[in-house]
Design a protein around this motif. Structure first.
Motif, PDB file in Angstrom:
ATOM      1  N   MET A   1     -20.953  -1.420  11.957  1.00  0.00           N
ATOM      2  CA  MET A   1     -22.146  -2.211  11.071  1.00  0.00           C
ATOM      3  C   MET A   1     -22.480  -3.190  11.971  1.00  0.00           C
ATOM      4  O   MET A   1     -21.790  -4.164  12.144  1.00  0.00           O
ATOM      5  CB  MET A   1     -21.377  -2.373   9.677  1.00  0.00           C
ATOM      6  CG  MET A   1     -22.449  -3.541   8.952  1.00  0.00           C
ATOM      7  SD  MET A   1     -21.777  -3.742   7.253  1.00  0.00           S
ATOM      8  CE  MET A   1     -20.252  -4.704   7.639  1.00  0.00           C
ATOM      9  N   ASN A   2     -23.743  -3.456  12.427  1.00  0.00           N
ATOM     10  CA  ASN A   2     -24.407  -4.395  12.895  1.00  0.00           C
ATOM     11  C   ASN A   2     -25.470  -5.126  12.355  1.00  0.00           C
ATOM     12  O   ASN A   2     -26.711  -4.702  12.613  1.00  0.00           O
ATOM     13  CB  ASN A   2     -24.862  -3.767  14.655  1.00  0.00           C
ATOM     14  CG  ASN A   2     -25.093  -4.993  15.564  1.00  0.00           C
ATOM     15  OD1 ASN A   2     -24.924  -6.100  15.109  1.00  0.00           O
ATOM     16  ND2 ASN A   2     -25.758  -4.782  16.383  1.00  0.00           N
ATOM     17  N   ILE A   3     -25.240  -6.236  11.466  1.00  0.00           N
ATOM     18  CA  ILE A   3     -25.948  -6.525  10.818  1.00  0.00           C
ATOM     19  C   ILE A   3     -26.631  -7.942  11.424  1.00  0.00           C
ATOM     20  O   ILE A   3     -25.902  -9.025  11.873  1.00  0.00           O
ATOM     21  CB  ILE A   3     -25.575  -7.024   9.212  1.00  0.00           C
ATOM     22  CG1 ILE A   3     -25.293  -5.689   8.638  1.00  0.00           C
ATOM     23  CG2 ILE A   3     -26.607  -7.730   8.467  1.00  0.00           C
ATOM     24  CD1 ILE A   3     -24.680  -5.866   7.305  1.00  0.00           C
TER      25      ILE A   3
ATOM     26  N   PHE B   1     -33.681 -13.662   8.175  1.00  0.00           N
ATOM     27  CA  PHE B   1     -33.072 -13.013   9.323  1.00  0.00           C
ATOM     28  C   PHE B   1     -33.585 -13.691  10.505  1.00  0.00           C
ATOM     29  O   PHE B   1     -34.653 -13.960  10.927  1.00  0.00           O
ATOM     30  CB  PHE B   1     -33.401 -11.459   9.221  1.00  0.00           C
ATOM     31  CG  PHE B   1     -32.572 -10.772   8.242  1.00  0.00           C
ATOM     32  CD1 PHE B   1     -31.380 -10.281   8.601  1.00  0.00           C
ATOM     33  CD2 PHE B   1     -32.999 -10.813   6.878  1.00  0.00           C
ATOM     34  CE1 PHE B   1     -30.925  -9.739   7.724  1.00  0.00           C
ATOM     35  CE2 PHE B   1     -32.472 -10.129   6.090  1.00  0.00           C
ATOM     36  CZ  PHE B   1     -31.179  -9.414   6.197  1.00  0.00           C
TER      37      PHE B   1
ATOM     38  N   LYS C   1     -25.153  -8.137   2.343  1.00  0.00           N
ATOM     39  CA  LYS C   1     -24.328  -7.418   3.287  1.00  0.00           C
ATOM     40  C   LYS C   1     -24.139  -5.787   2.904  1.00  0.00           C
ATOM     41  O   LYS C   1     -24.070  -4.843   3.564  1.00  0.00           O
ATOM     42  CB  LYS C   1     -23.190  -8.001   4.032  1.00  0.00           C
ATOM     43  CG  LYS C   1     -23.308  -9.177   4.720  1.00  0.00           C
ATOM     44  CD  LYS C   1     -22.078  -9.702   5.260  1.00  0.00           C
ATOM     45  CE  LYS C   1     -22.527 -10.821   6.278  1.00  0.00           C
ATOM     46  NZ  LYS C   1     -21.221 -11.370   6.657  1.00  0.00           N
TER      47      LYS C   1
ATOM     48  N   LEU D   1     -27.245  -3.781   3.072  1.00  0.00           N
ATOM     49  CA  LEU D   1     -27.500  -3.329   4.600  1.00  0.00           C
ATOM     50  C   LEU D   1     -26.408  -2.412   5.407  1.00  0.00           C
ATOM     51  O   LEU D   1     -26.871  -1.896   6.323  1.00  0.00           O
ATOM     52  CB  LEU D   1     -27.629  -4.579   5.374  1.00  0.00           C
ATOM     53  CG  LEU D   1     -29.003  -5.529   5.118  1.00  0.00           C
ATOM     54  CD1 LEU D   1     -29.033  -6.771   5.817  1.00  0.00           C
ATOM     55  CD2 LEU D   1     -30.113  -4.769   5.028  1.00  0.00           C
ATOM     56  N   CYS D   2     -25.291  -2.415   4.868  1.00  0.00           N
ATOM     57  CA  CYS D   2     -24.185  -1.909   5.509  1.00  0.00           C
ATOM     58  C   CYS D   2     -24.458  -0.402   5.756  1.00  0.00           C
ATOM     59  O   CYS D   2     -23.970   0.425   6.435  1.00  0.00           O
ATOM     60  CB  CYS D   2     -22.733  -2.186   4.915  1.00  0.00           C
ATOM     61  SG  CYS D   2     -22.267  -1.427   3.557  1.00  0.00           S
TER      62      CYS D   2
ATOM     63  N   SER E   1     -27.454   0.161   8.997  1.00  0.00           N
ATOM     64  CA  SER E   1     -28.257  -1.113   9.290  1.00  0.00           C
ATOM     65  C   SER E   1     -29.051  -0.913  10.304  1.00  0.00           C
ATOM     66  O   SER E   1     -30.254  -1.808  10.605  1.00  0.00           O
ATOM     67  CB  SER E   1     -27.436  -2.166   9.634  1.00  0.00           C
ATOM     68  OG  SER E   1     -26.317  -1.827  10.699  1.00  0.00           O
TER      69      SER E   1
END
Length: 101
Positions: A1-3, A22, A89, A92-93, A96
């Motif tokens: 996971m790269n948020i 963001f 999060k 978005l997970c 993402s």
């Protein structure tokens, strides 16, 4: 996971409204966000080329393609920065990398 990193501000005039900014240059890929949120039982209220508005029983999300999410919460259990960060999060997970162009 790269948020990507993001910051959170509470609206001074509406304590149930939060702004999520963001820190990145790539815009959101709104069609993918739409599919992801519809899978989570969010209803689409409005769409434009650069803005989508979604609603669930606990929140309304206004996604601006250039890196802002306005979050209006109806769930009283989400009250502080930590809660809203966890909320974002969690959304978005799922996928993402596909959410960002």
């Amino acid at each position: 996971m790269n948020i990507p990193k993001f910051s959170i501000d509470r609206c001074s005039r509406n304590p149930r409204r939060w702004y999520v900014y963001f820190d990145r240059s790539k815009p959101f890929h709104l069609p993918t966000i739409r599919r992801s949120l519809e899978e989570r039982h969010y209803e689409v209220l409005a769409t434009t080329p650069s803005l989508y508005v979604f609603r669930s029983k606990d929140s309304r999300l206004t996604w601006h393609s250039q890196g802002l999410i306005q979050v209006d919460l109806y769930n009283p259990s989400i009250q502080n920065h930590f809660d809203i960060e966890h909320f974002i999060k969690e959304i978005l997970c799922t996928n993402s990398k596909a959410l960002f162009r």
